[in-house]
Every structure is written in structure tokens, then in C-alpha cells.
Design a protein around this motif. Structure first.
Motif, mmCIF file in Angstrom:
data_model
loop_
_atom_site.group_PDB
_atom_site.id
_atom_site.type_symbol
_atom_site.label_atom_id
_atom_site.label_comp_id
_atom_site.label_asym_id
_atom_site.label_seq_id
_atom_site.Cartn_x
_atom_site.Cartn_y
_atom_site.Cartn_z
ATOM 1 N N GLN A 195 0.808 -1.219 0.000
ATOM 2 C CA GLN A 195 0.000 0.000 0.000
ATOM 3 C C GLN A 195 0.847 1.278 0.000
ATOM 4 O OE1 GLN A 195 -3.167 -0.002 2.880
ATOM 5 N NE2 GLN A 195 -3.802 -2.065 2.349
ATOM 6 N N GLU A 196 2.128 1.118 -0.294
ATOM 7 C CA GLU A 196 3.037 2.260 -0.234
ATOM 8 C C GLU A 196 2.651 3.376 -1.213
ATOM 9 O OE1 GLU A 196 5.292 -1.472 0.907
ATOM 10 O OE2 GLU A 196 3.997 -0.915 -0.764
ATOM 11 N N GLU A 197 2.322 3.031 -2.422
ATOM 12 C CA GLU A 197 1.981 4.049 -3.431
ATOM 13 C C GLU A 197 0.716 4.809 -3.028
ATOM 14 O OE1 GLU A 197 0.881 3.947 -8.107
ATOM 15 O OE2 GLU A 197 2.654 2.808 -7.519
ATOM 16 N N GLU A 198 -0.281 4.091 -2.551
ATOM 17 C CA GLU A 198 -1.522 4.723 -2.104
ATOM 18 C C GLU A 198 -1.274 5.598 -0.871
ATOM 19 O OE1 GLU A 198 -6.084 3.479 -0.854
ATOM 20 O OE2 GLU A 198 -4.665 1.901 -1.416
ATOM 21 N N PHE A 199 -0.429 5.115 0.036
ATOM 22 C CA PHE A 199 -0.072 5.899 1.219
ATOM 23 C C PHE A 199 0.593 7.212 0.818
ATOM 24 C CE2 PHE A 199 3.498 7.031 4.047
ATOM 25 C CZ PHE A 199 2.769 7.508 5.125
ATOM 26 N N GLU A 200 1.553 7.150 -0.090
ATOM 27 C CA GLU A 200 2.259 8.364 -0.509
ATOM 28 C C GLU A 200 1.307 9.373 -1.147
ATOM 29 O OE1 GLU A 200 5.872 7.594 -2.697
ATOM 30 O OE2 GLU A 200 6.491 6.055 -1.252
ATOM 31 N N ALA A 201 0.346 8.898 -1.917
ATOM 32 C CA ALA A 201 -0.641 9.799 -2.526
ATOM 33 C C ALA A 201 -1.516 10.436 -1.442
ATOM 34 C CB ALA A 201 -1.499 9.038 -3.527
ATOM 35 N N HIS A 228 0.446 13.060 0.471
ATOM 36 C CA HIS A 228 0.565 14.311 -0.281
ATOM 37 C C HIS A 228 -0.639 15.213 0.017
ATOM 38 C CE1 HIS A 228 1.960 16.954 -3.462
ATOM 39 N NE2 HIS A 228 0.741 16.953 -3.953
ATOM 40 N N GLN A 229 -1.827 14.628 0.083
ATOM 41 C CA GLN A 229 -3.030 15.389 0.444
ATOM 42 C C GLN A 229 -2.955 15.854 1.897
ATOM 43 O OE1 GLN A 229 -5.914 12.206 -0.896
ATOM 44 N NE2 GLN A 229 -7.103 14.064 -1.242
ATOM 45 N N ALA A 230 -2.545 14.946 2.783
ATOM 46 C CA ALA A 230 -2.522 15.244 4.210
ATOM 47 C C ALA A 230 -1.511 16.336 4.556
ATOM 48 C CB ALA A 230 -2.216 13.967 4.996
ATOM 49 N N LEU A 251 -7.374 10.177 6.383
ATOM 50 C CA LEU A 251 -6.530 9.941 5.204
ATOM 51 C C LEU A 251 -5.441 8.897 5.442
ATOM 52 C CD1 LEU A 251 -5.984 13.545 3.828
ATOM 53 C CD2 LEU A 251 -6.995 11.638 2.571
ATOM 54 N N LEU A 252 -4.841 8.879 6.648
ATOM 55 C CA LEU A 252 -3.592 8.135 6.842
ATOM 56 C C LEU A 252 -3.632 6.940 7.784
ATOM 57 C CD1 LEU A 252 -1.157 11.165 7.036
ATOM 58 C CD2 LEU A 252 -1.632 9.705 5.067
ATOM 59 N N HIS A 253 -4.415 6.980 8.818
ATOM 60 C CA HIS A 253 -4.296 5.959 9.858
ATOM 61 C C HIS A 253 -4.632 4.545 9.385
ATOM 62 C CE1 HIS A 253 -4.143 8.752 13.604
ATOM 63 N NE2 HIS A 253 -3.352 9.155 12.638
ATOM 64 N N ARG A 254 -5.370 4.396 8.329
ATOM 65 C CA ARG A 254 -5.724 3.056 7.820
ATOM 66 C C ARG A 254 -4.528 2.327 7.208
ATOM 67 N NH1 ARG A 254 -7.048 3.710 2.041
ATOM 68 N NH2 ARG A 254 -6.893 5.928 1.593
ATOM 69 N N PHE A 255 -3.445 3.033 6.942
ATOM 70 C CA PHE A 255 -2.274 2.426 6.304
ATOM 71 C C PHE A 255 -1.300 1.780 7.294
ATOM 72 C CE2 PHE A 255 -3.507 5.702 3.180
ATOM 73 C CZ PHE A 255 -3.634 4.906 2.055
ATOM 74 N N TYR A 256 -1.447 2.042 8.590
ATOM 75 C CA TYR A 256 -0.425 1.637 9.556
ATOM 76 C C TYR A 256 -0.733 0.299 10.217
ATOM 77 C CZ TYR A 256 0.433 6.658 9.163
ATOM 78 O OH TYR A 256 0.653 7.924 8.692
#
Length: 100
Positions: free
Chosen positions: A14-20, A23-25, A78-83
Motif C-alpha cells: 500500500q506504499e503508493e496509495e499511502f504516498e498519494a 501528499h493530500q494530508a 486519510l492516513l491511519h488506515r495504512f499503519y
């Protein structure tokens, strides 16, 4: 000035989606009172691990101002779902300047 430090373990694949999403965050956190700067680095040895460094004017700008704001809820959405697992966050006082 203080530096917030977090090692972000992103779910593999999920690295690419996280980076996108990051960028918003970034625009959210950059608009907060007391925000100075931010850097996000990706580990060479473990490509799903990121290092987040955020400079704040005071500890309270981060722990009270940002974390207690409606903007933090947007950041979290935006971000916490990636960790996995959820990152630990620490705060540091500068001892030596970046460059003399």
C-alpha cells in the motif's frame, strides 16, 4: 522548536496509495498554527517503512492544537488506515543546530 518523530509502518503493498494520501494530508498539517516544516523519508532496507519528522514551534502546537483539531480528524481519515502496527510518536528538543 521541537521535532516530532514517527516511524510509520505501512501495510506492504500500500506504499503508493499511502504516498498519494500523504501528499493530500501534508496540506492539512502545514496549515496548522505552530507548524514549521515536515519531511517524509522512505526506508531503503524496508520500503514499507517511512520516517516522518515534523517541526513545531511548541509541543502543545502538536499535542493540543493539531491533535485536538477538526483538521486532525481529516489527517487521521486519510492516513491511519495504512499503519500496521500503529506508530509511536516522540518529541525531541534540538541539541545541535542543523548547520553552524
Amino acid at each position: 522548536m521541537i521535532t516530532e518523530h514517527a516511524v510509520l509502518p505501512v501495510i506492504p503493498g500500500q506504499e503508493e496509495e499511502f504516498e498519494a494520501a500523504f501528499h493530500q494530508a501534508r496540506t492539512i498539517i502545514a496549515s496548522m498554527p505552530g507548524f514549521i516544516s515536515l519531511s517524509l523519508s522512505r526506508s531503503i532496507e524496508s520500503p514499507n517503512t517511512y520516517l516522518l519528522l515534523v517541526e513545531w514551534e511548541t509541543l502543545e502546537d502538536h499535542t493540543v492544537g493539531f491533535r485536538g483539531s477538526a483538521e486532525y480528524q481529516q489527517w487521521r481519515d486519510l492516513l491511519h488506515r495504512f499503519y500496521e502496527p500503529f506508530p509511536e510518536v516522540g518529541h525531541f528538543d534540538p541539541v545541535l543546530p542543523r548547520k553552524p
